[in-house]
Write a protein that holds these residues in place. Structure first.
Motif, short mmCIF file in Angstrom:
data_model
loop_
_atom_site.label_atom_id
_atom_site.label_comp_id
_atom_site.label_asym_id
_atom_site.label_seq_id
_atom_site.Cartn_x
_atom_site.Cartn_y
_atom_site.Cartn_z
N VAL A 26 7.54 -5.53 -1.19
CA VAL A 26 8.74 -5.46 -2.12
C VAL A 26 9.96 -6.41 -1.45
O VAL A 26 10.09 -6.08 -0.39
CB VAL A 26 8.81 -3.99 -2.29
CG1 VAL A 26 8.06 -3.40 -3.12
CG2 VAL A 26 9.26 -3.22 -0.97
N GLY A 27 10.69 -6.91 -2.50
CA GLY A 27 11.75 -7.73 -1.98
C GLY A 27 11.44 -9.27 -1.53
O GLY A 27 12.64 -9.76 -1.22
N THR A 30 12.62 -13.11 -4.57
CA THR A 30 13.91 -12.77 -4.99
C THR A 30 14.60 -14.29 -5.65
O THR A 30 14.92 -14.46 -6.86
CB THR A 30 15.03 -12.04 -4.28
OG1 THR A 30 14.90 -12.82 -3.02
CG2 THR A 30 14.51 -10.78 -4.12
N ILE A 214 6.81 -3.32 -10.17
CA ILE A 214 7.75 -3.81 -9.22
C ILE A 214 8.38 -4.73 -9.67
O ILE A 214 7.90 -5.75 -10.44
CB ILE A 214 6.97 -4.12 -7.87
CG1 ILE A 214 6.02 -3.02 -7.28
CG2 ILE A 214 8.11 -4.59 -6.85
CD1 ILE A 214 5.23 -3.58 -6.07
N ASP A 216 11.34 -7.79 -8.26
CA ASP A 216 12.41 -8.26 -7.33
C ASP A 216 13.39 -9.18 -8.18
O ASP A 216 13.09 -9.82 -9.18
CB ASP A 216 11.59 -9.23 -6.42
CG ASP A 216 10.74 -8.58 -5.37
OD1 ASP A 216 10.89 -7.39 -5.23
OD2 ASP A 216 9.63 -9.20 -4.96
N TYR A 217 14.45 -9.08 -7.73
CA TYR A 217 15.77 -9.69 -8.48
C TYR A 217 16.61 -10.34 -7.49
O TYR A 217 16.69 -10.09 -6.50
CB TYR A 217 16.34 -8.73 -9.30
CG TYR A 217 17.32 -7.68 -8.50
CD1 TYR A 217 18.25 -7.87 -8.31
CD2 TYR A 217 16.48 -6.32 -8.16
CE1 TYR A 217 19.13 -6.92 -7.68
CE2 TYR A 217 17.02 -5.43 -7.64
CZ TYR A 217 18.31 -5.61 -7.30
OH TYR A 217 19.04 -4.71 -6.34
N TYR A 234 15.31 -4.84 -5.02
CA TYR A 234 14.06 -4.65 -5.70
C TYR A 234 13.84 -3.40 -6.34
O TYR A 234 14.42 -2.29 -5.82
CB TYR A 234 12.72 -4.80 -4.88
CG TYR A 234 12.77 -4.02 -3.32
CD1 TYR A 234 12.34 -2.97 -3.47
CD2 TYR A 234 13.42 -4.84 -2.39
CE1 TYR A 234 12.41 -2.10 -2.27
CE2 TYR A 234 13.55 -4.11 -1.34
CZ TYR A 234 13.07 -2.76 -1.06
OH TYR A 234 13.09 -1.96 0.28
N TYR A 236 10.97 -0.44 -7.35
CA TYR A 236 9.54 0.02 -7.34
C TYR A 236 9.19 1.48 -7.96
O TYR A 236 10.02 2.22 -7.97
CB TYR A 236 8.99 -0.12 -5.85
CG TYR A 236 7.83 0.77 -5.61
CD1 TYR A 236 6.78 -0.10 -5.23
CD2 TYR A 236 7.46 1.97 -5.35
CE1 TYR A 236 5.36 0.21 -4.96
CE2 TYR A 236 6.41 2.52 -5.27
CZ TYR A 236 5.18 1.85 -5.07
OH TYR A 236 4.19 2.32 -4.83
#
Length: 302
Positions: A26-27, A30, A214, A216-217, A234, A236
């Protein structure tokens, strides 16, 4: 950005998915996540450090069954990407990817059992689970960029049920994903990548980790042609129950959830880019809650 597996597993039933981890890091995806690179071959390098000192339970508070919790994890991953020249489909350029991750894990905690408190600890280092993305479609429409793809996580990492932590998760995952980057003006970026992880059964433990959603941004501002600052993170959420031997785990399916946000800074040219990101987790349920740092690099090598 690509996926690099970070996996951790331990033998207790108080956290989301088996071991509270995920095949997907996660993450990671981005900055400019919806922008496909130009035709040719490319390499991405990802370095990650994660630290957590709390394990949250189903109500979002530290679980009573564990204390003195400490998880330290480092990962290095290499993504190889090839965008095919003079080949298009439905107006999209075509890309193939693979990700090769390595991890170093250190976990220790006190487990509170009916027979008293038991100290548990474990370390592991090695190759984690490889990712193969045979086909990604990339569209570029003015200031809007999009990528649609499918990735498969393969259980190539070492795994042993007698170990507290393992580099691999010992099950397959399939992850359809969609990424978008919108630049309303040349120096402003909004990006997001959403995926849905469908996990298979770990046949060594008969544990089936629930499916995961999930996102991511990133929101970034380019204050010079090469430098950008921004906010990334992120979200989740586990959307189906964990099960073992056909039964829901821990009475509530161990469904995990977490939100993370933090600052980022990036430098980039057509031949090289580097980004540094910090992401602070909050609102965690059924999983560790900690801090994540990424150092990411990109360069073409055609």
């Amino acid at each position: 950005m690509a996926s690099a597996t970070l996996a951790s597993s331990w033998t207790t039933t108080t956290h989301a998915t088996e071991g509270g981890g995920s095949n997907y890091p996660v993450g990671v995806n981005t900055l400019l996540s919806g922008v496909q690179p130009p035709p040719g071959s490319h390499i991405y390098v990802y370095l990650q450090a994660y630290e957590a000192t709390t394990l949250e339970g189903n109500n979002g508070s530290p679980t009573a069954s564990v204390s003195e919790f400490s998880l330290h994890a480092q990962a290095a991953a290499f993504r190889l990407s090839h965008v095919w020249r003079d080949v298009t489909f439905l107006g999209a350029t075509l890309e193939s990817r693979t990700n090769i991750p390595f991890v170093n894990l250190d976990l220790h905690f006190d487990a509170h059992t009916p027979k008293g408190t038991v100290y548990k600890s474990g370390t592991a280092t090695g190759l984690s689970d490889l990712t193969v993305g045979p086909l990604f479609l990339g569209w570029h429409l003015g200031n809007l960029h999009q990528i649609l793809g499918l990735e498969f996580f393969l259980p190539t990492g070492s795994y042993d049920t007698s170990r507290l932590v393992n580099p691999g998760r010992h099950y397959y995952s399939m992850q359809p994903n969609y990424a978008v980057t919108w630049m309303p003006v040349p120096n402003v970026e909004f990006s997001a990548r959403a995926l849905y992880s469908i996990n298979s059964v770990n046949h060594a433990t008969d544990y089936h980790s629930g499916n995961e959603f999930i996102v991511d941004y990133n929101a970034g501002f380019r204050f010079t042609p090469m430098w950008q600052i921004g906010v990334s993170g992120y979200f989740y959420r586990q959307v189906t129950d964990d099960t073992q031997h056909g039964q829901s785990v821990n009475g509530n399916g161990n469904r995990g959830e977490v939100l993370a946000v933090g600052p980022s800074i990036a430098y980039g040219t057509r031949k090289f880019s580097v980004a540094l990101k910090y992401q602070r987790e909050m609102m965690a349920r059924n999983r560790p809650e900690g801090n994540r740092i990424w150092l990411q690099m990109y360069m073409p090598f055609q």
